[in-house]
Design a protein around this motif. Structure first.
Motif, mmCIF file in Angstrom:
data_model
loop_
_atom_site.group_PDB
_atom_site.id
_atom_site.type_symbol
_atom_site.label_atom_id
_atom_site.label_comp_id
_atom_site.label_asym_id
_atom_site.label_seq_id
_atom_site.Cartn_x
_atom_site.Cartn_y
_atom_site.Cartn_z
ATOM 1 N N UNK A 1 0.841 -1.195 0.000
ATOM 2 C CA UNK A 1 0.000 0.000 0.000
ATOM 3 C C UNK A 1 0.879 1.249 0.000
ATOM 4 N N UNK A 2 0.499 2.227 -0.789
ATOM 5 C CA UNK A 2 1.295 3.453 -0.886
ATOM 6 C C UNK A 2 1.331 4.194 0.443
ATOM 7 N N UNK A 3 2.518 4.694 0.764
ATOM 8 C CA UNK A 3 2.652 5.646 1.871
ATOM 9 C C UNK A 3 2.852 7.033 1.283
ATOM 10 N N UNK A 4 2.289 8.033 1.978
ATOM 11 C CA UNK A 4 2.508 9.417 1.587
ATOM 12 C C UNK A 4 3.548 10.000 2.541
ATOM 13 N N UNK A 5 4.681 10.393 1.954
ATOM 14 C CA UNK A 5 5.832 10.839 2.735
ATOM 15 C C UNK A 5 6.180 12.280 2.384
ATOM 16 N N UNK A 6 6.617 13.020 3.380
ATOM 17 C CA UNK A 6 7.188 14.343 3.149
ATOM 18 C C UNK A 6 8.597 14.346 3.705
ATOM 19 N N UNK A 7 9.478 15.072 3.048
ATOM 20 C CA UNK A 7 10.904 15.030 3.351
ATOM 21 C C UNK A 7 11.460 16.402 2.988
ATOM 22 N N UNK A 8 12.006 17.137 3.981
ATOM 23 C CA UNK A 8 12.389 18.516 3.678
ATOM 24 C C UNK A 8 13.461 18.997 4.652
ATOM 25 N N UNK A 69 9.560 5.271 -4.681
ATOM 26 C CA UNK A 69 8.714 6.438 -4.953
ATOM 27 C C UNK A 69 8.082 6.263 -6.334
ATOM 28 N N UNK A 70 6.742 6.264 -6.365
ATOM 29 C CA UNK A 70 6.036 6.067 -7.614
ATOM 30 C C UNK A 70 5.388 7.313 -8.165
ATOM 31 N N UNK A 71 5.288 8.372 -7.352
ATOM 32 C CA UNK A 71 4.683 9.633 -7.793
ATOM 33 C C UNK A 71 5.074 10.714 -6.800
ATOM 34 N N UNK A 143 1.013 3.359 -8.474
ATOM 35 C CA UNK A 143 0.961 1.927 -8.733
ATOM 36 C C UNK A 143 1.458 1.069 -7.595
ATOM 37 N N UNK A 144 1.158 1.452 -6.370
ATOM 38 C CA UNK A 144 1.627 0.709 -5.206
ATOM 39 C C UNK A 144 2.890 1.264 -4.591
ATOM 40 N N UNK A 145 3.588 2.144 -5.304
ATOM 41 C CA UNK A 145 4.752 2.808 -4.732
ATOM 42 C C UNK A 145 4.333 3.933 -3.802
ATOM 43 N N UNK A 146 5.303 4.544 -3.162
ATOM 44 C CA UNK A 146 5.032 5.652 -2.260
ATOM 45 C C UNK A 146 4.853 6.945 -3.048
ATOM 46 N N UNK A 167 4.270 9.832 6.804
ATOM 47 C CA UNK A 167 5.598 10.019 7.388
ATOM 48 C C UNK A 167 6.115 11.413 7.078
ATOM 49 N N UNK A 168 6.849 11.953 8.028
ATOM 50 C CA UNK A 168 7.486 13.264 7.874
ATOM 51 C C UNK A 168 8.934 13.137 8.300
#
Length: 213
Positions: A1-8, A69-71, A143-146, A167-168
């Motif tokens: 399942x895709x995870x939504x991640x932020x990285x900064x 990372x898929x998108x 497509x299943x990537x993050x 995730x942050x």
């Protein structure tokens, strides 16, 4: 399942860009100092089509960041910058030239429509109907990537406030900017974060959090 991640990258006083951002100085006064730790890295240079570079404790962090990372999603100001508003100047194709470093479908939040733009293996899609729509489109495209929420500060805050971030990761750099684009601004204290890890590296400390549902 895709995870939504932020990285900064972020200053110790909470800013991800300095004051007075412009087309000539997109990261604002002092903002370039937030990225001094990453540009020399071998992992960063390879992702940008360059060779050589350093290997240190940040290497693991960057390699994990780039994996699966898929998108991607970003705000209009990150794509265009300088505080520009209104209809698009379609001659503008982003800061990254003909070979953007994203390599996946990337969704740009905007109030003004624009046709998709393909540069090398990155296609930008311009989303005018809000973060929930961008969230769904990016999830499907991944497509299943993050999905990586690239920024800027307001975009990350919106996803966090809406409960759409998993995730942050903050790259805390020992500089003080004194103003600019502040991250985690006016968010609810009810948002819960659980620290996953902290890694000390030259010029930066990497702190990853899981968003508690």
């Amino acid at each position: 399942m895709s995870k939504f991640r932020a990285d900064i990258s972020i200053s110790v006083d909470g800013y991800v860009a300095g004051p007075d951002q412009s087309l000539e100085n997109p990261l604002g006064e002092g903002g370039e100092g937030l990225h001094g730790w990453v540009v020399p890295l071998d992992a960063w240079r390879r992702a940008h089509g360059e060779e050589g570079g350093e290997v240190n404790a940040s290497t693991q962090v960057m390699e994990e960041r780039q994996a699966n990372v898929g998108a991607g999603i970003m705000g209009r100001n990150m794509f265009f910058g300088g505080g520009r508003t209104g209809p698009w100047d379609e001659s503008w194709t982003g800061w990254w030239g003909e070979e953007p470093p994203f390599h996946v479908p990337t969704f740009v939040l905007t109030h003004h429509p624009r046709e998709p733009l393909t540069l090398s293996d990155t296609t930008y899609y311009f989303v005018t109907d809000g973060i929930e729509s961008a969230h769904e489109q990016a999830r499907e495209a991944a497509g299943g990537g993050d999905v990586m929420i690239h920024g800027g500060a307001q975009t990350i805050d919106q996803f966090l406030a809406a409960g759409l971030l998993d995730e942050l990761e903050l790259h805390v750099v020992p500089v003080i900017l004194g103003g600019g684009a502040r991250l985690l601004n006016d968010l609810s204290p009810q948002i819960g974060l659980e620290q996953v890890r902290a890694i000390e590296a030259p010029g930066v400390t990497h702190v990853k959090y899981r968003v508690v549902r």
